[in-house]
Design a protein around this motif. Structure first.
Motif, mmCIF file in Angstrom:
data_model
loop_
_atom_site.group_PDB
_atom_site.id
_atom_site.type_symbol
_atom_site.label_atom_id
_atom_site.label_comp_id
_atom_site.label_asym_id
_atom_site.label_seq_id
_atom_site.Cartn_x
_atom_site.Cartn_y
_atom_site.Cartn_z
ATOM 1 N N ILE A 1 0.851 -1.185 0.000
ATOM 2 C CA ILE A 1 0.000 0.000 0.000
ATOM 3 C C ILE A 1 0.889 1.238 0.000
ATOM 4 O O ILE A 1 2.079 1.170 0.312
ATOM 5 C CB ILE A 1 -0.961 0.041 1.211
ATOM 6 N N LEU A 2 0.296 2.369 -0.342
ATOM 7 C CA LEU A 2 1.007 3.640 -0.389
ATOM 8 C C LEU A 2 0.716 4.426 0.876
ATOM 9 O O LEU A 2 -0.363 4.302 1.457
ATOM 10 C CB LEU A 2 0.585 4.433 -1.621
ATOM 11 N N ARG A 3 1.651 5.247 1.278
ATOM 12 C CA ARG A 3 1.498 6.040 2.496
ATOM 13 C C ARG A 3 1.450 7.526 2.149
ATOM 14 O O ARG A 3 2.339 8.053 1.505
ATOM 15 C CB ARG A 3 2.658 5.785 3.455
ATOM 16 N N GLY A 4 0.352 8.159 2.568
ATOM 17 C CA GLY A 4 0.240 9.597 2.374
ATOM 18 C C GLY A 4 -0.300 10.012 1.031
ATOM 19 O O GLY A 4 -0.445 11.203 0.752
ATOM 20 N N HIS A 5 -0.620 9.048 0.169
ATOM 21 C CA HIS A 5 -1.215 9.376 -1.130
ATOM 22 C C HIS A 5 -1.852 8.131 -1.694
ATOM 23 O O HIS A 5 -1.625 7.015 -1.226
ATOM 24 C CB HIS A 5 -0.169 9.938 -2.101
ATOM 25 N N GLY A 6 -2.684 8.310 -2.693
ATOM 26 C CA GLY A 6 -3.366 7.187 -3.324
ATOM 27 C C GLY A 6 -2.802 6.894 -4.694
ATOM 28 O O GLY A 6 -1.834 7.517 -5.146
ATOM 29 N N GLU A 7 -3.402 5.918 -5.355
ATOM 30 C CA GLU A 7 -2.968 5.569 -6.702
ATOM 31 C C GLU A 7 -3.076 6.783 -7.614
ATOM 32 O O GLU A 7 -4.156 7.345 -7.797
ATOM 33 C CB GLU A 7 -3.831 4.424 -7.260
ATOM 34 N N TYR A 8 -1.927 7.216 -8.159
ATOM 35 C CA TYR A 8 -1.878 8.359 -9.064
ATOM 36 C C TYR A 8 -2.533 9.601 -8.450
ATOM 37 O O TYR A 8 -3.188 10.388 -9.135
ATOM 38 C CB TYR A 8 -2.502 7.996 -10.413
ATOM 39 N N TYR B 1 -9.380 9.024 -2.843
ATOM 40 C CA TYR B 1 -10.160 7.882 -2.356
ATOM 41 C C TYR B 1 -9.239 6.758 -1.904
ATOM 42 O O TYR B 1 -9.403 6.197 -0.822
ATOM 43 C CB TYR B 1 -11.108 7.399 -3.462
ATOM 44 N N TRP B 2 -8.251 6.432 -2.751
ATOM 45 C CA TRP B 2 -7.332 5.354 -2.389
ATOM 46 C C TRP B 2 -6.398 5.777 -1.264
ATOM 47 O O TRP B 2 -6.011 4.958 -0.418
ATOM 48 C CB TRP B 2 -6.557 4.890 -3.619
ATOM 49 N N ALA B 3 -6.053 7.042 -1.221
ATOM 50 C CA ALA B 3 -5.229 7.537 -0.106
ATOM 51 C C ALA B 3 -5.942 7.296 1.219
ATOM 52 O O ALA B 3 -5.334 6.870 2.205
ATOM 53 C CB ALA B 3 -4.917 9.014 -0.294
ATOM 54 N N ALA B 4 -7.256 7.571 1.248
ATOM 55 C CA ALA B 4 -8.035 7.390 2.478
ATOM 56 C C ALA B 4 -8.144 5.915 2.843
ATOM 57 O O ALA B 4 -8.054 5.548 4.020
ATOM 58 C CB ALA B 4 -9.425 8.004 2.303
ATOM 59 N N ARG B 5 -8.339 5.052 1.839
ATOM 60 C CA ARG B 5 -8.410 3.622 2.118
ATOM 61 C C ARG B 5 -7.099 3.103 2.691
ATOM 62 O O ARG B 5 -7.079 2.344 3.671
ATOM 63 C CB ARG B 5 -8.779 2.839 0.851
ATOM 64 N N TYR B 6 -5.988 3.493 2.089
ATOM 65 C CA TYR B 6 -4.686 3.037 2.578
ATOM 66 C C TYR B 6 -4.400 3.558 3.985
ATOM 67 O O TYR B 6 -3.813 2.856 4.811
ATOM 68 C CB TYR B 6 -3.580 3.492 1.630
ATOM 69 N N GLN B 7 -4.805 4.796 4.251
ATOM 70 C CA GLN B 7 -4.500 5.396 5.542
ATOM 71 C C GLN B 7 -5.152 4.636 6.689
ATOM 72 O O GLN B 7 -4.635 4.627 7.810
ATOM 73 C CB GLN B 7 -4.956 6.863 5.561
ATOM 74 N N THR B 8 -6.268 3.971 6.421
ATOM 75 C CA THR B 8 -6.935 3.224 7.492
ATOM 76 C C THR B 8 -6.040 2.126 8.061
ATOM 77 O O THR B 8 -6.149 1.783 9.241
ATOM 78 C CB THR B 8 -8.256 2.597 7.001
ATOM 79 N N VAL B 9 -5.148 1.572 7.240
ATOM 80 C CA VAL B 9 -4.226 0.537 7.730
ATOM 81 C C VAL B 9 -3.244 1.140 8.727
ATOM 82 O O VAL B 9 -3.031 0.602 9.823
ATOM 83 C CB VAL B 9 -3.475 -0.116 6.559
ATOM 84 N N PHE B 10 -2.646 2.276 8.366
ATOM 85 C CA PHE B 10 -1.696 2.934 9.266
ATOM 86 C C PHE B 10 -2.395 3.411 10.541
ATOM 87 O O PHE B 10 -1.828 3.331 11.637
ATOM 88 C CB PHE B 10 -1.031 4.108 8.553
#
Length: 282
Positions: A170-177, A181-190
């Motif tokens: 997953i990416l940290r601090g940003h989403g796909e491109y 939306y993807w930034a927010a989804r990834y942030q839930t893991v952190f």
């Protein structure tokens, strides 16, 4: 204590590289069975141990592939393996691996200081359901399964000594491109890891080389350091960070975390090695 976290990309050469490093512990992802020459070295050196279990543990699209692993590589530490059992076979108080092959753990006693639990984590890519609105590969669901499994090692926010590292895809601090939306989804893991008392402790700049040229999807104030390159890239053109280290707050101040992502130090995998050093008496 010197530790490496590394996605070995199912290759043999990383095993040879690993055994030539001066480290105590390795947290490995996408690990395949060591080649015969490495197996011979392992068997001949009583200081080296690898957590037991079949190598082709993770089943991907019906095929056995690889697993996470932990390797003890020096006599400066002691380890006690913690077996991660499949959800269907686990009993009360067992450590569970919701997806077998994505989690390995050990109780590690350093040369000085108190024991800690070390965890190697891997979040598998999966395709969206046929009922989804688009055909994507996603990994945040797999990452959340791993977080759920790690959470059984935590009974309260503070007072534990856990180091968890690996390829979370997953990416940290940003989403796909740059997609928010993807930034927010990834942030839930952190966020979940932080709530457990296991905040992300790196790697981040200046403890690693940043991408050059700067990728459009990455915010200008990001301290991310690339840890992965795809098939059309090389280490010098890598742009994305997928590998992270999480640690109990009581340990975090005693850790030095660095991405070995300079071109000359990258190593024989599509992921660079993550170097973790734990100060004495931590």
């Amino acid at each position: 204590m010197k530790i490496i976290s590394w996605n070995m990309a199912r290759r043999h050469e990383p095993w040879r590289c690993l055994l030539d490093m001066d480290i105590d512990l390795a947290l490995l992802q996408e690990a395949c069975s060591p080649p015969p020459d490495v197996t011979e070295r392992i068997h001949s050196d009583p200081a080296i141990e690898i957590n037991p279990g079949p190598w082709e543990t993770m089943i991907v699209e019906g095929r056995p592939r690889y697993r996470t692993a932990i390797a003890k590589l020096s006599d400066r530490i002691n380890v006690e393996w913690i077996e991660a059992k499949p959800l269907a076979a686990a009993k009360s108080r067992d450590l569970v691996a919701s997806w077998p092959g994505t989690l390995a753990a050990a109780l590690v006693t350093p040369p000085s200081g108190d024991p800690m639990i070390a965890v190697s984590m891997y979040a598998q890519w999966v395709r969206t359901s046929i009922r989804a609105s688009a055909n994507y590969i996603v990994s945040d669901g797999s990452a959340h399964r791993v977080v759920s499994d790690v959470s059984t090692l935590v009974a309260k926010e503070a007072g534990h000594r856990i180091l968890a590292a690996g390829d979370m895809n997953i990416l940290r601090g940003h989403g796909e491109y740059g997609d928010p939306y993807w930034a927010a989804r990834y942030q839930t893991v952190f966020d979940r890891m932080a709530v457990l008392g296991l905040p992300c402790v790196g790697p981040e700049y200046p403890n690693g080389r940043q991408a050059d040229p700067w990728p459009d999807e990455l915010p200008r104030d990001s301290r991310n350091v690339p840890t992965f390159h795809h098939a059309r890239q090389r280490p010098e053109t890598a742009t994305r960070q997928l590998d992270y280290v999480f640690a109990s707050r009581g340990l975090a101040g005693s850790l030095r975390v660095r991405a070995l992502n300079a071109v000359e130090e990258w190593g024989p995998s599509d992921h660079c090695r993550i170097q973790i050093e734990l100060a004495e008496d931590a």
